[in-house]
Design an enzyme around this catalytic site. Sequence first.
Site, PDB file in Angstrom:
ATOM      1  N   LYS A  16       0.802  -1.246   0.056  1.00 55.67           N
ATOM      2  CA  LYS A  16       0.092   0.056   0.107  1.00 55.67           C
ATOM      3  C   LYS A  16       0.872   1.341  -0.222  1.00 55.67           C
ATOM      4  O   LYS A  16       0.534   2.381  -0.504  1.00 55.67           O
ATOM      5  CB  LYS A  16      -0.972  -0.095   1.190  1.00 55.67           C
ATOM      6  CG  LYS A  16      -2.148  -1.043   1.114  1.00 55.67           C
ATOM      7  CD  LYS A  16      -3.334  -0.627   1.943  1.00 55.67           C
ATOM      8  CE  LYS A  16      -4.268  -1.870   1.713  1.00 55.67           C
ATOM      9  NZ  LYS A  16      -5.492  -1.411   2.668  1.00 55.67           N
TER      10      LYS A  16
ATOM     11  N   LYS B 245      -5.527 -11.068  -8.772  1.00 54.56           N
ATOM     12  CA  LYS B 245      -6.557 -11.403  -7.836  1.00 54.56           C
ATOM     13  C   LYS B 245      -7.816 -10.611  -8.220  1.00 54.56           C
ATOM     14  O   LYS B 245      -7.546  -9.355  -8.783  1.00 54.56           O
ATOM     15  CB  LYS B 245      -6.182 -11.170  -6.345  1.00 54.56           C
ATOM     16  CG  LYS B 245      -7.052 -10.995  -5.477  1.00 54.56           C
ATOM     17  CD  LYS B 245      -6.246 -10.782  -4.107  1.00 54.56           C
ATOM     18  CE  LYS B 245      -7.304 -10.319  -3.154  1.00 54.56           C
ATOM     19  NZ  LYS B 245      -6.856 -10.029  -1.860  1.00 54.56           N
TER      20      LYS B 245
ATOM     21  N   LYS C 213     -11.636  -4.705  -6.781  1.00 51.90           N
ATOM     22  CA  LYS C 213     -12.403  -3.518  -7.078  1.00 51.90           C
ATOM     23  C   LYS C 213     -11.440  -2.341  -8.244  1.00 51.90           C
ATOM     24  O   LYS C 213     -11.680  -1.863  -9.099  1.00 51.90           O
ATOM     25  CB  LYS C 213     -13.017  -2.763  -5.992  1.00 51.90           C
ATOM     26  CG  LYS C 213     -13.553  -1.443  -6.337  1.00 51.90           C
ATOM     27  CD  LYS C 213     -15.231  -1.422  -6.099  1.00 51.90           C
ATOM     28  CE  LYS C 213     -15.509  -0.140  -6.562  1.00 51.90           C
ATOM     29  NZ  LYS C 213     -16.702   0.390  -6.792  1.00 51.90           N
TER      30      LYS C 213
END
Length: 325
Positions: A111, A191, A194
């Site tokens: 992240k 994967k 969204k």
Amino acid sequence: MEKVFSGIQPTGEIHIGNYVGAVRHWVKLTETYDCIFCVVDYHAITVEYPLEEMRKRVLETAIVLLACGLSPEKCKIFVQSHVQEHTELAWIFNCVTPIGDLERMTQFKDKSKQHRANINIGLMDYPVLQAADILIYKAGFVPVGEDQVQHVELCREVARKFNYRFGEHFPEPRVILSVAPRILGVDGTGKMSKTMQNYIGILEDEATMWEKVRTAVTDVNRVRRKDTGNPDICNIYTIHRAFSGDDVLDEAAKGCRSASIGCIDCKKMLFKNMWEELAPVQNRAKDLLANQDYVMDVLREGARSCSTIAKQTMQEVREALGLLI
Ligand code: TRP
């Protein structure tokens, strides 16, 4: 009954990867465990998000959980920010967590790369809040996917460190790994997510959903209809395994290996089963969407009953810390 806790981020639409890997599994767990499920909004603010969307996302996440069958009779469902003790316990856990442990977390490193402009303390502290989520209820089991195993390990470490310094107060929770196969995105590469725009949303209408299945990548080596395929490396077959029974799976696998059916036939078989399972979920979601007062009541009641436990734990913790109470 043993206690289970898990959380889900309100990042927008829940997709079939979340459904198969998490939510559907949770519904099963309510049969044998005392379960608490939480929409973790305070985790979601560690990255940028559209302010005007958050309320809607939290509600929609809760609605999907309920629509999938996590009824308030079977478990507790609530919103993280409604039970303030989570963040309070996280502060105390901060004081037993080495910075180095947090810097090593894979999700933090990923992240940090994705959000270079805002690498904040919250992003690094994320697993400590997660540990507080779990331990404030003294949950023994945490159903999560592979990517969260490291965070549960850290939670165990936090419990150990706290217990060592302040006395035995917390269990060391164990992971319940979802047995569902990992569903990739419709592009067949990463994967399903969204942010990658490669997902099939659980509330998407029938036509949209079919269009995504129809155009989804299958075994890339099966180029022409007459080529034989390999179901073991086909993402559509993986999704099949999540929605179809043994007979259909057998038929699809044999047909694929012998090229007696095409990918589109296989996809039609899949979609029939998928839609059969998801249509009732969508109907319930529609009802709940039209009845948001009920949803708010469920969430408030969930928070009320979780608050009672959380307050007790915090009282115990303050005493253990030797604070003036
Ligand atoms: N970090 C989890 C995820 O992204 C969500 C989460 C927050 C969670 N708190 C939790 C999961 C506690 C399990 C237990 O999926």
